[in-house]
Scaffold this motif. Structure first.
Motif, PDB file in Angstrom:
ATOM      1  N   PRO A 691      69.041  80.167  93.696  1.00  0.00           N
ATOM      2  CA  PRO A 691      69.078  80.567  95.107  1.00  0.00           C
ATOM      3  C   PRO A 691      69.949  79.629  95.925  1.00  0.00           C
ATOM      4  CG  PRO A 691      67.098  79.324  94.671  1.00  0.00           C
ATOM      5  CD  PRO A 691      67.818  79.438  93.355  1.00  0.00           C
ATOM      6  N   ASN A 692      70.210  79.998  97.142  1.00  0.00           N
ATOM      7  CA  ASN A 692      70.907  79.128  98.087  1.00  0.00           C
ATOM      8  C   ASN A 692      69.863  78.264  98.778  1.00  0.00           C
ATOM      9  OD1 ASN A 692      72.420  77.863 100.014  1.00  0.00           O
ATOM     10  ND2 ASN A 692      73.109  79.721 101.042  1.00  0.00           N
ATOM     11  N   MET A 693      69.811  76.972  98.436  1.00  0.00           N
ATOM     12  CA  MET A 693      68.788  76.090  98.981  1.00  0.00           C
ATOM     13  C   MET A 693      69.240  75.322 100.211  1.00  0.00           C
ATOM     14  SD  MET A 693      66.977  74.418  95.619  1.00  0.00           S
ATOM     15  CE  MET A 693      65.989  75.397  94.482  1.00  0.00           C
ATOM     16  N   LEU A 710      61.934  75.114  86.625  1.00  0.00           N
ATOM     17  CA  LEU A 710      63.306  74.631  86.413  1.00  0.00           C
ATOM     18  C   LEU A 710      63.380  73.112  86.538  1.00  0.00           C
ATOM     19  CD1 LEU A 710      65.354  77.312  88.404  1.00  0.00           C
ATOM     20  CD2 LEU A 710      64.963  77.192  85.939  1.00  0.00           C
ATOM     21  N   ASN A 711      64.419  72.542  85.959  1.00  0.00           N
ATOM     22  CA  ASN A 711      64.644  71.102  85.972  1.00  0.00           C
ATOM     23  C   ASN A 711      65.439  70.735  87.223  1.00  0.00           C
ATOM     24  OD1 ASN A 711      65.021  68.417  85.344  1.00  0.00           O
ATOM     25  ND2 ASN A 711      66.660  68.810  83.875  1.00  0.00           N
ATOM     26  N   ILE A 712      64.726  70.414  88.300  1.00  0.00           N
ATOM     27  CA  ILE A 712      65.361  70.126  89.582  1.00  0.00           C
ATOM     28  C   ILE A 712      65.163  68.658  89.931  1.00  0.00           C
ATOM     29  CG2 ILE A 712      65.391  70.669  92.044  1.00  0.00           C
ATOM     30  CD1 ILE A 712      64.444  73.468  91.340  1.00  0.00           C
ATOM     31  N   ILE A 713      66.242  67.973  90.264  1.00  0.00           N
ATOM     32  CA  ILE A 713      66.220  66.564  90.644  1.00  0.00           C
ATOM     33  C   ILE A 713      66.621  66.458  92.106  1.00  0.00           C
ATOM     34  CG2 ILE A 713      67.189  64.285  90.207  1.00  0.00           C
ATOM     35  CD1 ILE A 713      67.816  65.265  87.344  1.00  0.00           C
ATOM     36  N   CYS A 714      65.775  65.803  92.922  1.00  0.00           N
ATOM     37  CA  CYS A 714      66.047  65.664  94.352  1.00  0.00           C
ATOM     38  C   CYS A 714      66.506  64.248  94.675  1.00  0.00           C
ATOM     39  CB  CYS A 714      64.809  66.000  95.167  1.00  0.00           C
ATOM     40  SG  CYS A 714      64.399  67.744  95.202  1.00  0.00           S
ATOM     41  N   ASN A 715      67.543  64.138  95.471  1.00  0.00           N
ATOM     42  CA  ASN A 715      68.013  62.853  95.978  1.00  0.00           C
ATOM     43  C   ASN A 715      68.004  62.894  97.493  1.00  0.00           C
ATOM     44  OD1 ASN A 715      68.585  61.770  93.385  1.00  0.00           O
ATOM     45  ND2 ASN A 715      70.533  62.862  93.346  1.00  0.00           N
ATOM     46  N   GLY A 716      67.559  61.800  98.131  1.00  0.00           N
ATOM     47  CA  GLY A 716      67.551  61.746  99.582  1.00  0.00           C
ATOM     48  C   GLY A 716      66.304  62.361 100.171  1.00  0.00           C
ATOM     49  N   SER A 717      66.329  62.591 101.491  1.00  0.00           N
ATOM     50  CA  SER A 717      65.190  63.166 102.193  1.00  0.00           C
ATOM     51  C   SER A 717      65.704  64.052 103.318  1.00  0.00           C
ATOM     52  CB  SER A 717      64.297  62.061 102.763  1.00  0.00           C
ATOM     53  OG  SER A 717      65.027  61.293 103.711  1.00  0.00           O
ATOM     54  N   GLY A 718      64.773  64.765 103.954  1.00  0.00           N
ATOM     55  CA  GLY A 718      65.158  65.661 105.038  1.00  0.00           C
ATOM     56  C   GLY A 718      65.321  67.085 104.554  1.00  0.00           C
ATOM     57  N   SER A 722      73.309  69.970  99.834  1.00  0.00           N
ATOM     58  CA  SER A 722      74.169  70.410  98.734  1.00  0.00           C
ATOM     59  C   SER A 722      73.333  70.627  97.481  1.00  0.00           C
ATOM     60  CB  SER A 722      75.272  69.382  98.447  1.00  0.00           C
ATOM     61  OG  SER A 722      74.724  68.176  97.940  1.00  0.00           O
ATOM     62  N   GLN A 723      73.878  71.454  96.563  1.00  0.00           N
ATOM     63  CA  GLN A 723      73.224  71.721  95.284  1.00  0.00           C
ATOM     64  C   GLN A 723      74.285  71.771  94.202  1.00  0.00           C
ATOM     65  OE1 GLN A 723      71.518  75.441  96.972  1.00  0.00           O
ATOM     66  NE2 GLN A 723      72.524  76.510  95.263  1.00  0.00           N
ATOM     67  N   SER A 724      73.956  71.212  93.028  1.00  0.00           N
ATOM     68  CA  SER A 724      74.946  71.092  91.960  1.00  0.00           C
ATOM     69  C   SER A 724      75.253  72.425  91.287  1.00  0.00           C
ATOM     70  CB  SER A 724      74.472  70.077  90.916  1.00  0.00           C
ATOM     71  OG  SER A 724      73.268  70.528  90.297  1.00  0.00           O
ATOM     72  N   VAL A 725      74.332  73.386  91.398  1.00  0.00           N
ATOM     73  CA  VAL A 725      74.532  74.704  90.796  1.00  0.00           C
ATOM     74  C   VAL A 725      74.699  75.713  91.926  1.00  0.00           C
ATOM     75  CG1 VAL A 725      73.554  76.493  89.316  1.00  0.00           C
ATOM     76  CG2 VAL A 725      73.161  74.077  88.777  1.00  0.00           C
ATOM     77  N   VAL A 738      70.765  69.358  90.515  1.00  0.00           N
ATOM     78  CA  VAL A 738      70.655  68.193  91.390  1.00  0.00           C
ATOM     79  C   VAL A 738      70.762  68.657  92.836  1.00  0.00           C
ATOM     80  CG1 VAL A 738      71.601  65.949  92.018  1.00  0.00           C
ATOM     81  CG2 VAL A 738      71.649  66.704  89.624  1.00  0.00           C
ATOM     82  N   ILE A 739      69.761  68.302  93.623  1.00  0.00           N
ATOM     83  CA  ILE A 739      69.703  68.695  95.032  1.00  0.00           C
ATOM     84  C   ILE A 739      69.842  67.446  95.897  1.00  0.00           C
ATOM     85  CG2 ILE A 739      68.304  69.778  96.831  1.00  0.00           C
ATOM     86  CD1 ILE A 739      69.226  71.693  94.633  1.00  0.00           C
ATOM     87  N   GLN A 740      70.730  67.500  96.878  1.00  0.00           N
ATOM     88  CA  GLN A 740      70.921  66.385  97.805  1.00  0.00           C
ATOM     89  C   GLN A 740      70.332  66.749  99.165  1.00  0.00           C
ATOM     90  OE1 GLN A 740      72.301  63.300  97.042  1.00  0.00           O
ATOM     91  NE2 GLN A 740      71.501  62.742  99.063  1.00  0.00           N
ATOM     92  N   LEU A 741      69.452  65.874  99.659  1.00  0.00           N
ATOM     93  CA  LEU A 741      68.849  66.087 100.973  1.00  0.00           C
ATOM     94  C   LEU A 741      69.289  64.988 101.926  1.00  0.00           C
ATOM     95  CD1 LEU A 741      66.306  66.536  98.626  1.00  0.00           C
ATOM     96  CD2 LEU A 741      65.431  67.728 100.621  1.00  0.00           C
ATOM     97  N   GLU A 742      69.422  65.334 103.188  1.00  0.00           N
ATOM     98  CA  GLU A 742      69.760  64.334 104.215  1.00  0.00           C
ATOM     99  C   GLU A 742      68.995  64.643 105.487  1.00  0.00           C
ATOM    100  OE1 GLU A 742      73.940  64.157 104.867  1.00  0.00           O
ATOM    101  OE2 GLU A 742      74.389  63.323 102.891  1.00  0.00           O
TER     102      GLU A 742
END
Length: 742
Positions: A691-693, A710-718, A722-725, A738-742
């Motif tokens: 999905p579009n996260m 699913l194998n989801i890795i979160c970086n950051g907070s908020g 961005s998402q690697s897939v 890999v999910i990036q949060l800010e």
């Protein structure tokens, strides 16, 4: 004539009665002599002694432990043990194992055993053994395994074609299942089967503390039994009805707890921490929403169980997270002047003649020692107000030597509940008190900035409610209610004020003026990018206040430089806190550790508490159209039905898989759903598209991860940036996302 007829009838009736009595007497005489019931052919004496009645226990169901929203955390799961009846003399159709080869071949794939292994057990029939078990793999079978065995069609004899295997019977047992396995493990504890009591028994934690509520009351059934001790059909009667155990509802929120577990695990792994702990609590009520510590263990496997409950049993020197209390006490006593200035950097210690009091003397410092700021050069001359924002030790030392008497300071600490058990129900038996070290003048001074004496996390959380809750201190609690089998609430948790008058009315420790001033300074600690020592914990869009602390750890009587306690207490919103999140760990890292784990936890707790962020409040969203819905039950329904129900709500459905039937959903049926909320729907298909996260919250990502597997890795907070897939890409459990949060 009539008289003769009447006499004849009497004689006939008499002869019939004599005949019946004779038959019964002969049956009893025959049964007594031969041991065989004449009509049924059942041998009532063979392999039998004692009473003709069989008494069986009707097991009560152990109550379920649930989170505050009703989600099951601990519940019973039926398991089964195979009993193979071998005796060919056992009466009844399909009463024993008739075809050993067929039976072994049918059971082997279901049990994961070799055919020959099973035959070794079944061949005991040749030695005259009455019955046998099939080893470890024949025990603790799941319902699915039992159903598979029951569905086998027995075909060797065309005249006896039947479903199920002749002679294969099941003994039902019960196990306790925890979802998930790591979930406030030292608080929840576990129950295991006690063979002597023949029921699940709570061993530690809530399971043990509330065992009397959870266990229920077993019933009894009495039946006539045959020679082998088996109940004769149609003879069973219930003499005592089983009463199922009560369900326990905790104040803990499953979503927040899972975020807490994730936070602590990553802290251990990524910050090289030796241990970690955290508590999330409602400020005004004292309800614990999440609670835990590491090391921990899996409640299902129970490998290397951990019995130290970090928040209530582990003691530590907290460091500067104590400073808001020093300031609040000085304010409450009327001796605090926030605009007064202090020279920072180093406080040279001087003593009076009998060493009962400390004063600040002119440098250079003598052998009697000094107190340094964490930032050794200091910030020059600053105000007391700025001293809390910058976390100045020299300001604390000055407060406790020139403004506030240390005896008064320690009296307040006692009122706040430090160095004593909080008395939280279920924890008081094992709760530690900490070490109160105020023998000497330097000891009384040191704890002003959190050194020299040790406390527990539970004490600290309780004490902070006096600051965040307008001066009223409330006791933490985690048992929301207990509901019996008849749906009656037999116990209900409630807010308890630590200090009350004779009529039970709550009494303040601090005035509104004091708490508002302290919280104003704590807001700068988190939100001031230049001076705030807690700014690295700040989360954009969240109106936070807080205080950080770093405590040195004494080893063999002296403080080393290899291990430190790092912790933070924060709350939101800043003007009227509703939620507080405390977190700490011990590691060799000082300051240079990853803060995102805590930020993720705080974000989930903030959202679960229903607090709108400042970022959301400032958008152009039209809250006039905001609505709240009750989530419909979608499991096992078709997608046509689902689409119809979803169309009736202004929410964002997120479909997991492209199947035709729903297998899981979040939120659960009847849970509250609000406008524009993400609603997750899993279908009976393994074909999952990414999905579009973007702009999803951390909580939403974690929910999607749990439901999808699913194998989801979160970086950051908020929120997600961005998402690697990319969206619509096919993904599986092997895909690293890999999910990036800010």
């Amino acid at each position: 004539m009539k008289k003769n007829i009447t006499n004849i009838k009497i004689i006939v009736i008499f002869l019939v009665l004599v005949l019946i009595g004779g038959i019964i007497s002969f049956n009893v005489f025959f049964t007594t002599i031969s041991g065989v019931h004449l009509r049924s052919g059942i041998n009532v004496l063979e392999k039998k002694a004692g009473s003709q009645e069989k008494v069986e226990v009707i097991q009560a169901r152990r109550g379920t432990i649930r989170d505050r929203n009703g989600s099951a955390i601990a519940q019973n799961s039926d398991t089964y043990t195979i009993v193979a009846i071998l005796d060919k003399n056992r009466q009844g159709n399909y009463a024993y194992v008739e075809d050993r080869q067929f039976t072994a071949e049918a059971l082997a794939p279901i049990l994961g055993m070799d055919v020959d292994q099973i035959l070794n057990y079944l061949n005991l029939q040749d030695s005259g053994q009455y019955q046998t078990y099939l080893g470890d793999k024949g025990r603790n079978l799941t319902q699915e395994q039992k159903d598979a065995i029951d569905a086998i069609v027995y075909t060797p004899d065309p005249n006896k074609k039947t479903t199920g295997l002749p002679g294969i019977e099941f003994e039902k047992t019960v196990s306790r299942v925890y979802t998930p396995g790591r979930f406030a493990s030292t608080l929840l504890g576990f129950a295991s089967y006690d063979s002597q009591k023949q029921r699940l028994v709570g061993q530690v934690g809530i399971e043990a503390y509330l065992d009397d509520y959870l266990k229920g009351t077993d019933g009894k059934a009495v039946s006539q039994k045959d020679a082998n001790g088996y109940s004769l059909p149609g003879t069973t009667r219930i003499t005592e009805v089983a009463i199922n155990g009560s369900d326990v509802y905790l104040t803990i929120d499953k979503d927040i707890q899972e975020a807490l577990e994730d936070c602590l695990q990553k802290t251990i792994e990524n910050n090289d921490a030796e241990n970690a702990w955290a508590i999330v609590m409602e400020v005004e009520t004292g309800k614990i929403l999440a609670y835990g510590g590491y090391p921990t263990y899996d409640l299902n496997s129970r490998e290397d169980p951990v019995y130290t409950d970090m928040p209530s049993m582990f003691t530590f020197e907290p460091g500067s997270v104590i400073k808001p209390f020093t300031y609040a006490i000085a304010m409450e006593e009327g001796v605090y002047r926030g605009s007064d200035t202090v020279e920072t950097g180093r406080f040279c210690i001087g003593y009076n003649d009998d060493y009962t009091e400390i004063y600040r003397k002119e440098g250079p410092c003598s052998l009697e020692g000094n107190i340094n700021d964490g930032y050794r050069p200091g910030w020059g001359t600053i105000t007391f107000d700025e001293g809390l924002v910058r976390s100045s030790n020299t300001c604390i030392a000055t407060l406790l030597t020139s403004y506030l008497k240390t005896d008064v300071f320690w009296e307040y600490l006692d009122r706040l509940g430090f160095f004593k058990q909080t008395g939280v129900e279920g924890l008081s038996m094992s709760e530690e008190t900490g070490i109160k070290n105020n023998t000497y003048a330097i000891d009384r001074l040191n704890f002003g900035y959190g050194q020299g004496s040790s406390i527990t996390a539970l004490q600290l959380v309780q004490a902070y409610t006096a600051i965040f809750n307008d001066g009223y201190e409330v006791k933490p609690y985690y048992i929301d209610k207990i509901v019996d089998a008849n749906n009656n609430v037999v116990y209900e948790g409630d807010t308890t004020y630590v200090h009350t008058d004779e009529e039970g009315n709550p009494q303040r420790i601090f005035s509104t003026e004091t708490t508002q001033k302290v919280m104003e300074l704590m807001k700068q600690v988190i939100q001031d990018p230049e001076k705030g020592t807690g700014y690295s914990y700040n989360i954009e869009g969240l109106d936070m206040i807080g205080k950080t602390g770093t405590g040195e750890i004494a080893v063999n009587g002296s403080y080393g430089k290899s291990l430190y306690t790092s912790n933070i207490m924060a709350a939101a919103p800043s003007d009227d806190p509703k939620i507080m999140v405390y977190y700490g760990f011990q590691s060799s890292h000082v300051g240079d550790f990853d803060k995102s784990f805590y930020q993720n936890l705080f974000t989930v707790a903030y959202e679960a508490a229903g607090i709108r962020s400042t970022e959301t409040t400032n958008t152009e969203t039209n809250y006039d159209n905001w609505q709240e819905y009750s989530m419909p039950a979608l499991k096992n329904h078709t997608m046509d039905y689902v689409n119809q129900k979803i169309s009736e709500m202004n929410v964002h459905p997120v479909y997991i898989g492209d199947g035709t039937t729903v297998t899981d959903q979040y939120p659960n049926a009847n849970d509250s759903v609000t406008t524009n909320q993400n609603v997750f729907i899993k279908t009976n298909s393994v074909n999952i598209s990414m999905p579009n996260m973007i702009n999803w919250s951390y909580k939403d990502v974690m929910i999607y991860k749990q439901i999808s597997g699913l194998n989801i890795i979160c970086n950051g907070s908020g929120t997600v940036v961005s998402q690697s897939v990319t969206e619509n890409t096919a993904v599986t459990s092997d895909t690293e996302i890999v999910i990036q949060l800010e």
